[in-house]
Design a protein around this motif. Structure first.
Motif, short mmCIF file in Angstrom:
data_model
loop_
_atom_site.label_atom_id
_atom_site.label_comp_id
_atom_site.label_asym_id
_atom_site.label_seq_id
_atom_site.Cartn_x
_atom_site.Cartn_y
_atom_site.Cartn_z
N ASP A 73 -25.79 -14.61 -36.44
CA ASP A 73 -24.47 -14.10 -36.81
C ASP A 73 -23.86 -15.06 -37.82
OD1 ASP A 73 -22.01 -12.34 -36.18
OD2 ASP A 73 -21.29 -14.41 -35.93
N ALA A 74 -23.44 -14.55 -38.97
CA ALA A 74 -22.94 -15.41 -40.04
C ALA A 74 -21.73 -16.23 -39.62
CB ALA A 74 -22.60 -14.56 -41.27
N ILE A 75 -20.81 -15.64 -38.90
CA ILE A 75 -19.60 -16.37 -38.49
C ILE A 75 -19.96 -17.50 -37.52
CG2 ILE A 75 -17.35 -16.18 -37.35
CD1 ILE A 75 -17.55 -14.77 -40.12
N GLU A 76 -20.77 -17.20 -36.53
CA GLU A 76 -21.18 -18.24 -35.58
C GLU A 76 -21.98 -19.34 -36.28
OE1 GLU A 76 -20.23 -18.64 -32.39
OE2 GLU A 76 -18.93 -16.93 -32.79
N LEU A 77 -22.83 -18.97 -37.21
CA LEU A 77 -23.60 -19.95 -37.96
C LEU A 77 -22.67 -20.88 -38.72
CD1 LEU A 77 -26.35 -20.95 -39.11
CD2 LEU A 77 -26.05 -19.25 -40.93
N ARG A 78 -21.69 -20.32 -39.41
CA ARG A 78 -20.76 -21.14 -40.20
C ARG A 78 -19.94 -22.07 -39.33
NH1 ARG A 78 -19.29 -15.86 -43.20
NH2 ARG A 78 -21.11 -15.73 -44.56
N ARG A 79 -19.59 -21.63 -38.15
CA ARG A 79 -18.78 -22.47 -37.26
C ARG A 79 -19.56 -23.68 -36.77
NH1 ARG A 79 -15.62 -17.75 -33.84
NH2 ARG A 79 -14.20 -17.23 -35.54
N GLY A 80 -20.88 -23.60 -36.80
CA GLY A 80 -21.69 -24.72 -36.35
C GLY A 80 -22.18 -25.63 -37.46
N ILE A 81 -21.78 -25.33 -38.70
CA ILE A 81 -22.23 -26.11 -39.84
C ILE A 81 -21.03 -26.79 -40.48
CG2 ILE A 81 -23.18 -25.97 -42.18
CD1 ILE A 81 -24.94 -23.70 -41.26
N GLY A 82 -21.15 -28.08 -40.72
CA GLY A 82 -20.12 -28.78 -41.48
C GLY A 82 -20.33 -28.49 -42.95
N ARG A 147 -12.44 -36.32 -49.83
CA ARG A 147 -12.70 -37.01 -48.56
C ARG A 147 -12.09 -36.24 -47.39
NH1 ARG A 147 -11.10 -43.03 -49.57
NH2 ARG A 147 -10.30 -42.40 -51.57
N VAL A 148 -10.93 -35.64 -47.59
CA VAL A 148 -10.33 -34.81 -46.53
C VAL A 148 -11.22 -33.59 -46.28
CG1 VAL A 148 -8.35 -33.38 -45.86
CG2 VAL A 148 -7.98 -35.60 -46.98
N GLY A 149 -11.76 -33.00 -47.34
CA GLY A 149 -12.69 -31.88 -47.19
C GLY A 149 -13.91 -32.28 -46.38
N LEU A 150 -14.41 -33.48 -46.59
CA LEU A 150 -15.55 -33.98 -45.82
C LEU A 150 -15.14 -34.19 -44.36
CD1 LEU A 150 -18.43 -34.97 -45.59
CD2 LEU A 150 -17.65 -37.21 -46.42
N ALA A 151 -13.98 -34.76 -44.13
CA ALA A 151 -13.48 -34.95 -42.75
C ALA A 151 -13.37 -33.61 -42.04
CB ALA A 151 -12.13 -35.68 -42.76
N ARG A 152 -12.87 -32.60 -42.74
CA ARG A 152 -12.75 -31.26 -42.14
C ARG A 152 -14.13 -30.69 -41.82
NH1 ARG A 152 -9.53 -26.81 -45.33
NH2 ARG A 152 -11.35 -26.93 -46.67
N ALA A 153 -15.11 -30.92 -42.70
CA ALA A 153 -16.46 -30.43 -42.46
C ALA A 153 -17.08 -31.07 -41.21
CB ALA A 153 -17.34 -30.69 -43.68
N LEU A 154 -16.68 -32.29 -40.92
CA LEU A 154 -17.22 -33.02 -39.76
C LEU A 154 -16.41 -32.79 -38.48
CD1 LEU A 154 -18.01 -36.40 -41.55
CD2 LEU A 154 -19.64 -34.60 -40.88
N ALA A 155 -15.26 -32.16 -38.60
CA ALA A 155 -14.32 -32.04 -37.48
C ALA A 155 -14.88 -31.34 -36.25
CB ALA A 155 -13.03 -31.36 -37.93
N ALA A 156 -15.76 -30.39 -36.44
CA ALA A 156 -16.33 -29.65 -35.29
C ALA A 156 -17.59 -30.33 -34.77
CB ALA A 156 -16.61 -28.22 -35.68
N ASP A 157 -17.88 -31.52 -35.29
CA ASP A 157 -19.04 -32.29 -34.86
C ASP A 157 -20.35 -31.52 -35.03
OD1 ASP A 157 -20.10 -34.70 -34.01
OD2 ASP A 157 -20.09 -34.13 -31.91
N PRO A 158 -20.63 -31.04 -36.26
CA PRO A 158 -21.86 -30.28 -36.48
C PRO A 158 -23.09 -31.18 -36.36
CG PRO A 158 -20.85 -30.78 -38.57
CD PRO A 158 -19.88 -31.24 -37.49
N LYS A 159 -24.23 -30.57 -36.05
CA LYS A 159 -25.48 -31.34 -35.98
C LYS A 159 -25.80 -31.94 -37.33
CE LYS A 159 -28.33 -29.85 -32.29
NZ LYS A 159 -29.56 -29.21 -31.91
#
Length: 159
Positions: A73-82, A147-159
């Motif tokens: 599922d595209a939405i679930e996939l995106r939520r798990g990727i920084g 750098r804020v964009g990078l912090a946001r990408a890491l916020a959900a703790d992706p693998k």
């Protein structure tokens, strides 16, 4: 192999005179660092967009942990990727703190649980949380916004 693998991936766009990506194969191993280097228009961004299904391959497969992205599922996939987009993509009406919290809030994490994570991530990207958390994107330089964009990408703790 764990990580991300491109297997004979090609991508064409309607009306284009040539392929945007032509039979690309490589693997980015989990925990490793991978860099895409090429001239403007060589397909780097298109390849990255295929990882989180902002674009699907015309042929070939993009595998994450051995599973084709097109079977997820595209939405679930995106939520798990920084994912930090090329033009930063911060919300101008939101503070830096709110911008970093966007993804965890979409995942259902309350703000009370993410406050310390915001501070941790801002510090990780070299922005003092006390100084930057209440600012707005327009008050930051381009590099600070990235750098804020990078912090946001890491916020959900992706693998």
């Amino acid at each position: 192999m764990a990580g991300i693998e491109f297997v004979e991936v090609s991508k064409s766009f309607p009306g284009a005179s040539r392929l945007a990506v032509d039979r690309v194969s490589f693997a980015a191993r989990e925990g490793g660092i991978c860099m895409l280097l090429g001239t403007s228009g060589s397909g780097k961004t298109t390849l990255l967009r295929m990882v989180n299904r902002l674009a699907d391959p015309t042929s070939g497969q993009v595998l994450i942990e051995g599973v084709p992205t097109t079977e997820r599922d595209a939405i679930e996939l995106r939520r798990g990727i920084g994912y930090a987009i090329q033009q930063v993509g911060l919300f101008p009406h939101m503070t830096i703190e709110e911008n970093v919290r966007v993804v965890p809030s979409i995942l259902g994490q309350p703000a009370s649980e993410t406050s310390a994570r915001v501070d941790e991530l801002l510090a990780l990207v070299g922005l003092d949380p006390q100084e930057y958390r209440k600012r707005y994107p327009r008050q930051l330089s381009g590099g600070q916004q990235q750098r804020v964009g990078l912090a946001r990408a890491l916020a959900a703790d992706p693998k």
